[in-house]
Scaffold this motif. Sequence first.
Motif, short mmCIF file in Angstrom:
data_model
loop_
_atom_site.label_atom_id
_atom_site.label_comp_id
_atom_site.label_asym_id
_atom_site.label_seq_id
_atom_site.Cartn_x
_atom_site.Cartn_y
_atom_site.Cartn_z
N ILE A 296 0.83 -1.21 0.00
CA ILE A 296 0.00 0.00 0.00
C ILE A 296 0.86 1.26 0.00
O ILE A 296 0.52 2.27 -0.61
CB ILE A 296 -1.00 0.01 1.20
CG1 ILE A 296 -2.03 1.14 1.06
CG2 ILE A 296 -0.28 0.14 2.52
CD1 ILE A 296 -3.02 0.99 -0.05
N VAL A 372 7.90 4.03 8.05
CA VAL A 372 6.58 3.38 7.99
C VAL A 372 6.71 1.87 8.04
O VAL A 372 7.71 1.32 7.62
CB VAL A 372 5.83 3.75 6.69
CG1 VAL A 372 6.59 3.31 5.46
CG2 VAL A 372 4.42 3.15 6.66
N GLY A 373 5.66 1.22 8.54
CA GLY A 373 5.55 -0.23 8.40
C GLY A 373 5.58 -0.98 9.70
O GLY A 373 5.04 -2.07 9.80
N GLU A 374 6.24 -0.43 10.70
CA GLU A 374 6.35 -1.12 11.99
C GLU A 374 6.87 -0.08 12.98
O GLU A 374 7.36 0.98 12.58
CB GLU A 374 7.33 -2.28 11.86
CG GLU A 374 8.67 -1.80 11.36
CD GLU A 374 9.70 -2.89 11.15
OE1 GLU A 374 9.84 -3.74 12.03
OE2 GLU A 374 10.39 -2.85 10.11
N TRP A 400 -0.06 3.90 9.66
CA TRP A 400 -1.26 3.66 8.85
C TRP A 400 -1.27 2.21 8.40
O TRP A 400 -0.42 1.44 8.82
CB TRP A 400 -1.37 4.64 7.68
CG TRP A 400 -0.24 4.64 6.70
CD1 TRP A 400 1.06 4.97 6.95
CD2 TRP A 400 -0.30 4.31 5.31
NE1 TRP A 400 1.79 4.88 5.79
CE2 TRP A 400 0.99 4.48 4.77
CE3 TRP A 400 -1.34 3.91 4.45
CZ2 TRP A 400 1.28 4.24 3.42
CZ3 TRP A 400 -1.06 3.68 3.11
CH2 TRP A 400 0.25 3.85 2.61
N GLU A 403 -5.54 -1.02 4.99
CA GLU A 403 -6.97 -0.75 5.13
C GLU A 403 -7.29 0.74 5.21
O GLU A 403 -8.38 1.16 4.84
CB GLU A 403 -7.51 -1.41 6.41
CG GLU A 403 -7.45 -2.93 6.43
CD GLU A 403 -6.11 -3.50 6.89
OE1 GLU A 403 -5.08 -2.79 6.82
OE2 GLU A 403 -6.09 -4.67 7.32
N THR A 485 -8.30 -1.34 14.49
CA THR A 485 -7.09 -1.41 13.66
C THR A 485 -6.30 -2.71 13.81
O THR A 485 -5.47 -3.02 12.96
CB THR A 485 -6.12 -0.28 14.04
OG1 THR A 485 -5.68 -0.50 15.41
CG2 THR A 485 -6.79 1.09 13.96
N ASN A 513 3.58 -7.75 6.72
CA ASN A 513 2.59 -8.34 7.63
C ASN A 513 2.43 -9.82 7.29
O ASN A 513 2.14 -10.16 6.15
CB ASN A 513 1.22 -7.70 7.42
CG ASN A 513 1.23 -6.24 7.76
OD1 ASN A 513 2.29 -5.68 7.96
ND2 ASN A 513 0.07 -5.64 7.82
C1 6R9 Z 1 1.43 1.23 5.74
C2 6R9 Z 1 1.58 -0.19 6.15
C3 6R9 Z 1 -0.03 -2.12 8.75
C4 6R9 Z 1 0.53 -2.40 10.12
C5 6R9 Z 1 -0.12 -1.60 11.19
C6 6R9 Z 1 0.97 -1.55 12.26
C7 6R9 Z 1 2.24 -1.48 11.44
C8 6R9 Z 1 2.65 0.64 10.13
C9 6R9 Z 1 3.66 1.87 11.62
C10 6R9 Z 1 3.32 0.64 12.22
C11 6R9 Z 1 4.21 1.34 14.22
C12 6R9 Z 1 4.33 2.84 12.43
N1 6R9 Z 1 2.71 -0.10 11.27
N2 6R9 Z 1 3.23 1.82 10.34
N3 6R9 Z 1 3.60 0.38 13.52
N4 6R9 Z 1 4.57 2.52 13.73
N5 6R9 Z 1 4.71 4.02 11.94
O1 6R9 Z 1 2.60 -0.58 6.68
O2 6R9 Z 1 0.50 -0.99 5.90
O3 6R9 Z 1 1.43 -3.29 5.41
O4 6R9 Z 1 -1.03 -2.93 5.97
O5 6R9 Z 1 0.75 -2.73 7.73
O6 6R9 Z 1 1.91 -2.04 10.17
O7 6R9 Z 1 0.96 -2.74 13.00
O8 6R9 Z 1 -1.31 -2.19 11.65
P1 6R9 Z 1 0.39 -2.55 6.19
#
Ligand code: 6R9
Length: 636
Positions: A296, A372-374, A400, A403, A485, A513
């Motif tokens: 995404i 982003v991502g974790e 984010w 979804e 979420t 994920n």
């Molecule tokens: C955009 C993206 C979503 C899941 C989300 C959360 C984790 C994403 C994060 C974060 C901590 C952040 N996540 N950004 N956790 N700080 N800045 O990654 O989408 O692949 O669907 O993953 O990633 O757990 O619920 P997606």
Amino acid sequence: MSNYHIKHLEEYFQVYRKSVRNPESYWEEIAEEHFMWHKRWDNVLSYDFDKPEFKWFEGAKLNITENCIDRHLRTRGDKTAILFEPNNPDEEALHISYNELHERVAKMANVLKSQGIKKGDRVCIYLPMIPELAVSVLACARIGAIHSVVFAGFSSSALATRINDSDCKLVITSDGSFRGSKTIDLKGIVDEGLKKCESVETVLVVNRINAEIDMKEGRDQWLQPLLEKAETTCAPEIMDAEDPLFILYTSGSTGTPKGMVHTTAGYMVYSAFTFKNVFQYREDDVYWCTADIGWITGHSYIVYGPLANGATTVMFEGVPSYPDYGRFWEIVEKHKVTQFYTAPTAIRALAKENLEHVEKYDLTSLKVLGTVGEPINEEAWHWYDENIGKKKSPIVDTWWQTETGGIMISPIPYSTPAIPTFATLPLPGIQPALMDEEGNEIKGNQVDGRLCIKFPWPSMARTIWGNHQRYKETYFSAFKNMYFTGDGALRDSVGYYRITGRVDDVVIVSGHNLGTAPIEDAINEHPAVAESAIVGYPHEVKGNALYGYVILKETGESRNQDNLRKEINQLISDRIGPIAKLDKIQFTNGLPKTRSGKIMRRILRKIASNDTSNLGDTSTLLNPEIVQEVMDNVIK
Ligand code: 6R9
């Protein structure tokens, strides 16, 4: 005061208050001033959390590619839209202008049409990070076909599952891909996957690596000759605001992947608005997001968000370690990148390498750094801040999800003071809530709970393809009138949010994920395996790694354990992809279970993480004696 571009903290608070007081008029003003519509909406928002159903800008007519391309041609026709940096640094970078992008998208759209693709048809895109990937995405949107991009690291069976779930008629792929010093046989993976797919009539193949491949008569066609013959203009299909734009699969805690469906107008407005603000994008910036368009982040912040703002967006084909660990920084210097957006796992991997790789390059062009991502750990945050941003570029820790379609909680650079590991404050229009397990909202500050969103926002996914019931159960059933979420979060004394991680059975490994259930299903296919349980445990570079507890059938007990481990990982690789392989596999005689037969993953997580000081009360388990045995045999 402009709603669209927030430039300081005072303004953020004013805009935020306004956005929450009257969300409809807030989004209406933005939609009106910054986008191109064929017909205005009749209604800004209608929603029902019970059904659940959400409609934004209903009645409006538009095409997102006109907003991303055509409307820029008059003022920015010669400006670079996509800056392609190839895997091999000796191959020249490609500057694709808005004029050229317009033509490329039109040609691709005409090819799709000539293959019988029309509005509403699903097209699967399985390509490496080459310009044809972005062009294919936009070509689908041009003619109203629904794109389903599958990350080109997924295996043939993962690809087949996704193609079948949404009955894709056509697949766009390449003969292969470059990945560092290796090449990958993408077409071979597609051929294998398609053995199980009946819906696919046509496969279009990009020549990227000049590989000798099999072309199946009547099904496969090289793309290049078709593009050469295609017309250079293509009238946009006029779409309804709520027509689906794309499907993107994400792992769930159970079973098959969920095809999240995003629709046209709301997604466009929100991805563009958040791009502008979170990256403080200005006209001459060169923006680079290192994600793959298969996720995404690539959809919203390589393709749609940047292009809707007329930006220059970098697409990088390669990996951070090739030809050496300085590659990212070499690219920043070479293209004078102003905004750089990556994942914590990449930062951690690069931070382990010699600083010389960073110091060789001039990074003074950078103005904003993103992650982003974790969750990002403090050490990685400081390394990024000191060595890449030189303490001058604000870091935006953007929270984010697939979804949510766009960034939900994030600092606004040069406005929101950042604190390491905090995603800080909700963006305008986003109303987070923390909930306790009984379903009550936890008000006030210095609290933690389950993170929900209590009011609709324009880019929320509208359904799960073919399974609205699952959409309802997964996101709208845990808490009434809320979107849940799946993450836990805390709110500190000033109201900043920190995401603490998943509270369901999804583990984030290197930013990907992974649902534990599909991995367990793959392992359980092994003839020697009776049962298995997968948990995540903390890992220095990947954030989390996977730990498997496996119970063998009698027939498996005499087998060589190292060979079994290899076979199990091979099976996971075949079914899901190499990203889901287990780092550690412990063979065990039993697993701790509740009296109703549920595996107690909480205990297994603690054991795998070497955190056994507080296992809680295990006496009520069906088999309390197994806990000690599992602990004694843990793999360190
Ligand atoms: C955009 C993206 C979503 C899941 C989300 C959360 C984790 C994403 C994060 C974060 C901590 C952040 N996540 N950004 N956790 N700080 N800045 O990654 O989408 O692949 O669907 O993953 O990633 O757990 O619920 P997606």
